[in-house]
Design an enzyme around this catalytic site. Structure first.
Site, PDB file in Angstrom:
ATOM      1  N   SER A 217       0.836  -1.206   0.000  1.00 27.24           N
ATOM      2  CA  SER A 217       0.000   0.000   0.000  1.00 27.24           C
ATOM      3  C   SER A 217       0.868   1.251   0.000  1.00 27.24           C
ATOM      4  O   SER A 217       0.497   2.284  -0.557  1.00 27.24           O
ATOM      5  CB  SER A 217      -0.909   0.015   1.238  1.00 27.24           C
ATOM      6  OG  SER A 217      -1.804  -1.066   1.221  1.00 27.24           O
TER       7      SER A 217
ATOM      8  N   HIS B 241      -6.259  51.902  -7.939  1.00 26.30           N
ATOM      9  CA  HIS B 241      -6.766  52.234  -6.596  1.00 26.30           C
ATOM     10  C   HIS B 241      -8.286  52.410  -6.607  1.00 26.30           C
ATOM     11  O   HIS B 241      -8.834  53.162  -5.802  1.00 26.30           O
ATOM     12  CB  HIS B 241      -6.118  53.517  -6.061  1.00 26.30           C
ATOM     13  CG  HIS B 241      -4.621  53.480  -6.029  1.00 26.30           C
ATOM     14  ND1 HIS B 241      -3.908  52.977  -4.973  1.00 26.30           N
ATOM     15  CD2 HIS B 241      -3.703  53.884  -6.956  1.00 26.30           C
ATOM     16  CE1 HIS B 241      -2.616  53.074  -5.228  1.00 26.30           C
ATOM     17  NE2 HIS B 241      -2.469  53.608  -6.428  1.00 26.30           N
TER      18      HIS B 241
ATOM     19  N   SER C 169     -34.244  37.561  -8.761  1.00 20.66           N
ATOM     20  CA  SER C 169     -34.391  37.701  -7.317  1.00 20.66           C
ATOM     21  C   SER C 169     -35.700  37.088  -6.835  1.00 20.66           C
ATOM     22  O   SER C 169     -36.689  37.026  -7.567  1.00 20.66           O
ATOM     23  CB  SER C 169     -34.354  39.195  -6.953  1.00 20.66           C
ATOM     24  OG  SER C 169     -34.813  39.421  -5.645  1.00 20.66           O
TER      25      SER C 169
ATOM     26  N   LYS D  99     -34.761  41.278 -11.517  1.00 17.25           N
ATOM     27  CA  LYS D  99     -33.380  41.616 -11.168  1.00 17.25           C
ATOM     28  C   LYS D  99     -32.428  40.548 -11.702  1.00 17.25           C
ATOM     29  O   LYS D  99     -32.673  39.350 -11.578  1.00 17.25           O
ATOM     30  CB  LYS D  99     -33.227  41.732  -9.658  1.00 17.25           C
ATOM     31  CG  LYS D  99     -31.866  42.253  -9.193  1.00 17.25           C
ATOM     32  CD  LYS D  99     -31.870  42.427  -7.672  1.00 17.25           C
ATOM     33  CE  LYS D  99     -30.616  43.127  -7.185  1.00 17.25           C
ATOM     34  NZ  LYS D  99     -29.411  42.303  -7.351  1.00 17.25           N
TER      35      LYS D  99
ATOM     36  N   GLU E 207     -20.180  34.647  -9.286  1.00 22.54           N
ATOM     37  CA  GLU E 207     -20.215  34.335  -7.860  1.00 22.54           C
ATOM     38  C   GLU E 207     -19.896  32.865  -7.607  1.00 22.54           C
ATOM     39  O   GLU E 207     -19.231  32.525  -6.621  1.00 22.54           O
ATOM     40  CB  GLU E 207     -21.591  34.699  -7.300  1.00 22.54           C
ATOM     41  CG  GLU E 207     -21.841  36.207  -7.280  1.00 22.54           C
ATOM     42  CD  GLU E 207     -23.287  36.570  -6.997  1.00 22.54           C
ATOM     43  OE1 GLU E 207     -24.078  35.645  -6.691  1.00 22.54           O
ATOM     44  OE2 GLU E 207     -23.625  37.760  -7.078  1.00 22.54           O
TER      45      GLU E 207
END
Length: 475
Positions: free
Chosen positions: A140, A188, A318, A324, A331
């Site tokens: 193994s 930035h 939604s 929406k 995500e």
């Protein structure tokens, strides 16, 4: 009701469901290791079929296994490799750190199936014995890490590489399609100087290309196998030449450039090659988070956000806000990347678990590595197919952003100097006007002079002044 058969091993009798191909050691392990329900993915089980088939071939070739028995073992192992016996591996990941129980599970399934093919009932352990024949010349301790290397190399080649090529190609296609579309760059999180949308997507494509190159670079070390080291790396009970013969046979089956690890001690006591792969997956996860977050932010809105990208409709909405649309695919990509980063933390700790001649965290290491490969591969393909492919740009929004950008005044530096250009920016910001209007009001330039100096489309060109086009990907 389930019927049982009784099998015997060195420790006595064990009752096993009559239709199951595992044996006594697997049954004992299932009764002992009752932690969690996480099981190895079937690709690892199938890689064991490849490993046992190659071992039988090598043993027959070296004259230490009867050809008839070798044929029966090879045929049964091939059935395991093709997934026929996926349901006959009941053990969880949480077992002995060497993976001994899953190796024995494979030995028992293959022995029982080989005996059945030879006309014997399940459980006879003859003429094919799980240890004496299926596990001949192996332990193994060298078989499980060999399978770890094999399955990782196969998953990178067959699952991850095509997915990354698909995503890289999709990103590169957008870099070409949007090469002439001017936008305002951001540093930035604030407005900077103009660039093209295509240049952003070229950067994303390069990240994926670099991730693929890193994984490709790890393959030679991944394809160096510890098989032949048996218990501690010395090769006890394996015939001379077994390691080389095994690699030749496995390479012929898998289509990989497999070689014997010159130090079986390193290959069994350390798993640095697998940790290296995990590290490259972690880097890839970081790249995917950056790309996915950029795209969902650039598509935010559609009316109160940046709204420069138009994200394709996925048909979802939604639960409370009618109509929406959310960047769901991005995500998902981000969440899978977070999981892969966590997988890498576990792989890192498991890779450090080598003590003396054996790493004893093999199951949890390979479980997490394979999970990361699967998640990132699936996410990359989903990202390409369901989001990148359908992305569009809002040209009107981009043009308005460019026209009103304060930092276009940067192009005035060579003509009027930094301080005067800064005064133009300050005035335009304070009064809510354009830099062009501010420069004229301050008396620094005429409108014609300003238009001759500030040409956003030319500000995105390369250093030679030519129109920018994305260079081809190297993948």
């Amino acid at each position: 009701m389930t019927s049982f058969r009784q099998e015997h091993d060195a420790f006595g009798p064990v009752d096993i469901p009559a239709d199951r191909y595992w044996g006594a050691q697997t049954a004992r392990a299932a009764a002992i290791f009752t932690v969690g329900d996480e099981r190895f993915p079937t690709v690892l089980i199938q890689a064991f079929g490849l490993q046992k088939r190659a071992a039988a071939r090598a043993n027959r070739r070296l004259g230490v296994l009867d050809p008839a028995l070798a044929d029966a073992i090879e045929d049964a192992a091939e059935e395991v490799r093709t997934g026929l016996f996926d349901d006959h591996f009941p053990l969880t990941v949480w077992q002995t750190g060497s993976g001994t129980q899953t190796n024995m599970n494979a030995n028992e399934v293959i022995a029982n199936r080989a005996n059945e093919r030879l006309g014997q009932p399940l459980g006879t352990r003859a003429p094919v014995h799980p240890n004496d024949h299926v596990n001949r010349s192996q332990s193994s301790n060298d078989s499980f890490p060999t399978v770890m290397h094999l399955v990782t190399a196969l998953e990178l080649r067959d699952r991850m590489r095509p997915a990354l090529l698909r995503l890289g190609d999709a990103l590169h296609a957008k870099a070409e399609a949007f090469a002439g579309v001017v936008k305002i760059g951001r540093t930035h999180l604030m407005d900077a100087v103009p660039m093209s949308v295509g240049q952003s997507f070229d950067a994303y494509a390069r990240q994926i290309e670099a991730g693929l190159a890193r994984l490709d670079g790890a393959m030679p070390r991944l394809c160096a196998l510890p098989q032949g080291g048996t218990a501690v790396g010395t090769g006890l009970n394996a015939p001379k030449g077994f390691a080389a013969a095994f690699c030749e046979e496995a390479a012929a089956i898998a289509g990989l450039a497999l070689t014997p690890n010159p130090s079986k001690f390193e290959g069994m006591g350390a798993h640095d090659a697998l940790v290296e792969v995990s590290g490259h997956l972690n880097t890839l996860a970081v790249s995917l988070v950056r790309i996915a977050n950029d795209i969902r932010l650039l598509g935010s809105g559609p009316r109160a956000g940046l709204g420069e990208l138009i994200i394709p409709d996925d048909g979802l909405t939604s639960s409370i806000m009618p109509g929406k649309r959310n960047p769901t695919i991005a995500e998902v990509v981000v969440q899978t990347a977070f999981q892969a980063m966590g997988n890498h933390a576990t792989v890192t700790a498991a890779g450090a678990a080598g003590t003396f001649e054996l790493n004893v965290a093999k199951p949890v290491l390979i479980h997490n590595l394979l999970r990361a490969i699967r998640l990132l591969s699936d996410a990359a393909r989903l990202f390409a197919d369901r989001m990148i492919e359908g992305l569009e740009v809002d040209r009107d929004r981009l043009a308005a952003n460019v026209e009103g950008s304060l930092l276009l005044a940067t192009a005035l530096n060579p003509a009027i100097g930094y301080d005067r250009a800064a005064a133009v920016t300050r005035k335009a910001m304070a009064e809510g006007t354009t830099p062009r209007e501010a420069a004229i009001a301050l008396g620094y330039l005429t409108g014609e002079d300003y238009d001759g100096l500030v040409r956003p489309a030319e500000m995105v060109s390369n250093e030679e002044g030519a129109d920018w086009q994305p260079p081809p990907l190297r993948g």
